[in-house]
Design an enzyme around this catalytic site. Structure first.
Site, PDB file in Angstrom:
ATOM      1  N   HIS A  73      18.366  65.140  35.211  1.00  0.00           N
ATOM      2  CA  HIS A  73      17.842  64.977  33.720  1.00  0.00           C
ATOM      3  C   HIS A  73      18.214  65.820  33.174  1.00  0.00           C
ATOM      4  O   HIS A  73      18.074  66.871  33.458  1.00  0.00           O
ATOM      5  CB  HIS A  73      17.622  63.648  33.568  1.00  0.00           C
ATOM      6  CG  HIS A  73      17.331  62.035  34.626  1.00  0.00           C
ATOM      7  ND1 HIS A  73      18.287  60.992  34.866  1.00  0.00           N
ATOM      8  CD2 HIS A  73      16.315  62.286  35.595  1.00  0.00           C
ATOM      9  CE1 HIS A  73      18.029  60.588  35.864  1.00  0.00           C
ATOM     10  NE2 HIS A  73      16.682  60.915  36.517  1.00  0.00           N
ATOM     11  N   GLU A  97      12.465  60.206  31.109  1.00  0.00           N
ATOM     12  CA  GLU A  97      11.566  61.349  32.214  1.00  0.00           C
ATOM     13  C   GLU A  97      11.982  62.651  32.075  1.00  0.00           C
ATOM     14  O   GLU A  97      11.735  63.733  33.173  1.00  0.00           O
ATOM     15  CB  GLU A  97      12.368  60.666  33.587  1.00  0.00           C
ATOM     16  CG  GLU A  97      12.836  60.997  35.080  1.00  0.00           C
ATOM     17  CD  GLU A  97      13.817  60.677  36.002  1.00  0.00           C
ATOM     18  OE1 GLU A  97      13.077  60.967  37.107  1.00  0.00           O
ATOM     19  OE2 GLU A  97      13.804  59.200  35.575  1.00  0.00           O
ATOM     20  N   HIS A 147      11.558  63.494  40.770  1.00  0.00           N
ATOM     21  CA  HIS A 147      12.164  63.066  39.465  1.00  0.00           C
ATOM     22  C   HIS A 147      11.273  61.945  39.384  1.00  0.00           C
ATOM     23  O   HIS A 147       9.986  62.230  40.272  1.00  0.00           O
ATOM     24  CB  HIS A 147      13.392  62.377  40.173  1.00  0.00           C
ATOM     25  CG  HIS A 147      14.692  62.537  40.218  1.00  0.00           C
ATOM     26  ND1 HIS A 147      15.299  62.554  38.762  1.00  0.00           N
ATOM     27  CD2 HIS A 147      14.735  63.465  40.812  1.00  0.00           C
ATOM     28  CE1 HIS A 147      16.541  62.701  39.440  1.00  0.00           C
ATOM     29  NE2 HIS A 147      16.702  64.122  40.682  1.00  0.00           N
ATOM     30  N   GLU A 177      10.452  61.298  43.945  1.00  0.00           N
ATOM     31  CA  GLU A 177      10.613  60.306  42.825  1.00  0.00           C
ATOM     32  C   GLU A 177       8.305  60.635  43.211  1.00  0.00           C
ATOM     33  O   GLU A 177       8.336  59.991  44.244  1.00  0.00           O
ATOM     34  CB  GLU A 177      10.866  58.726  43.741  1.00  0.00           C
ATOM     35  CG  GLU A 177      11.856  58.579  43.114  1.00  0.00           C
ATOM     36  CD  GLU A 177      12.866  58.885  41.895  1.00  0.00           C
ATOM     37  OE1 GLU A 177      12.103  59.052  40.533  1.00  0.00           O
ATOM     38  OE2 GLU A 177      13.770  57.804  42.217  1.00  0.00           O
TER      39      GLU A 177
END
Length: 370
Positions: A205, A220, A273, A335
């Site tokens: 992101h 995030e 992430h 993640e």
């Protein structure tokens, strides 16, 4: 529906005895450190000052337990260590030498007022802050005549070494070689163990894409760059060449991320992430892959994460994510916990966790390339 969103330069390595006070010696129990890097703290809290670092295999004597922490002595003073990273030993397992190797956290002190803190090692980089004389920072890495330091909130910055108490330029005017990062040392580190390997790290992101939104409105996108920088430092210390797809808060498309990796002779692509889910109880770490080489990489890295961090192990899974499908090199997407889970988020926002993840990913890559 579940949402999946796509470490201190060694100036010195000190042998420091964890010396018990004589009145407690008879009640001491001996434990062995089971994780790569373990902080020794002044109090039984993640927010307490870090006094030193233990590494895997070190033995330590402890005297009492409190809220998941055990108390020992560091340089003759009371100190605390998280118990879940320790393995109890019986008398036959205790080393004859009652000492542990502790890596001291090196710091630098600013020696002038109004010193600029920059985003990179040079005057051409933007100023991101300033520091006054006497301010002390944790030293992460030295590059030429610039020191990389740890800032609040997991951020990092660079200061000119000539404006600190540790000038990286010697009397002859030649820059010293960059020092090794103490926080990245571990029993698994071998000099050049990732030499000639090119790793691309992809902090998820950025810019107009905030990624997942966690408890307290945390984005995030603000959590992925600091942990990517920590991993990059650890990988470079192991000999790898590292490319990071974004170095600040700006937007990079999925196509651009894959293209960055494909434009290099990349050996592994790792997208970093943090997860989110409407139900607060959802927690843990998972690793995703698309190709068969990615699957093997995912297995190695996830197994290392499971061994090094305390978050729940959600395992590996195949997913048709763009950056995985369109990257030529073996690629995985990790993640690193749920920012919608109070327990995960509390751990995620610590330097300890960043160090553990950096160690785990590096060890996983070393295992994979073996």
């Amino acid at each position: 529906m579940r949402t999946f969103r796509p470490i201190i330069t060694i100036g010195f390595i000190l042998l420091v005895l964890l010396i018990p006070i004589s009145g407690h010696a008879e009640s001491a129990k001996t434990y062995e450190v089971s994780t790569g890097v373990l902080n020794v703290r002044s109090e039984p809290s993640l927010n307490a000052n870090t006094l030193g670092i233990l590494t895997k295999g070190n033995q330590v004597q402890v005297f009492q337990e409190q809220y998941g922490w055990v108390q020992t002595y560091y340089q003759g003073k009371e100190a605390w260590i998280a118990k879940h990273h320790l393995i109890p030993l019986d008398e036959s397992q205790v080393s004859q030498v009652k000492q542990a190797t502790v890596l001291s956290i090196e710091t630098i002190t600013i020696t002038a007022d109004g010193v600029n803190i920059r985003s990179g090692p040079g005057e051409e980089y933007p100023v991101i802050g300033s520091a006054s004389s006497g301010k002390t920072y944790e030293l992460i890495h030295t590059e030429g005549s610039w020191h990389k330091v740890s800032l609040k909130g997991g951020k990092t910055g660079w200061v000119a070494s000539k404006l600190t108490n540790k000038n990286a330029v010697n009397n002859s005017g030649n820059s010293e070689k960059p020092k090794v990062n103490a926080k990245t040392l571990s029993p698994t580190k071998q000099s050049g163990s990732l030499s000639d390997r090119h790793i691309v790290l992809d902090p998820g992101h950025g810019g107009r894409d905030p990624g997942a939104i966690g408890l307290g409105g945390i984005y995030e996108k603000s959590l992925t760059p600091p942990i990517a920088n920590r991993v990059a430092d650890r990988l470079r210390n192991a000999g790898a060449n590292v490319t990071i797809t974004r170095e600040g808060d700006y937007y990079v498309s999925l196509e651009q991320r894959a293209a960055i990796s494909n434009s290099h002779d990349t050996d592994a692509f790792i997208s970093l992430h943090f997860n989110a889910y409407p139900i607060l109880s959802a927690q843990g770490i998972s690793t995703f892959y698309y190709s068969r080489p990615g699957q093997q990489l995912a297995k190695s890295v996830q197994a290392s994460l499971y061994s090094n961090v305390t978050l729940y192990n959600r395992g590996i899974k195949r997913e048709d994510y763009h950056v995985l499908r369109n990257t030529a090199a073996p690629a995985i997407l990790i993640e690193l916990g749920f920012i919608t889970n109070p327990h995960d988020l509390n751990i995620i926002q610590t330097v300890d966790y960043e160090q553990q993840v950096a160690e785990a990913i590096t060890s996983g890559l070393i295992d994979y390339f073996k």
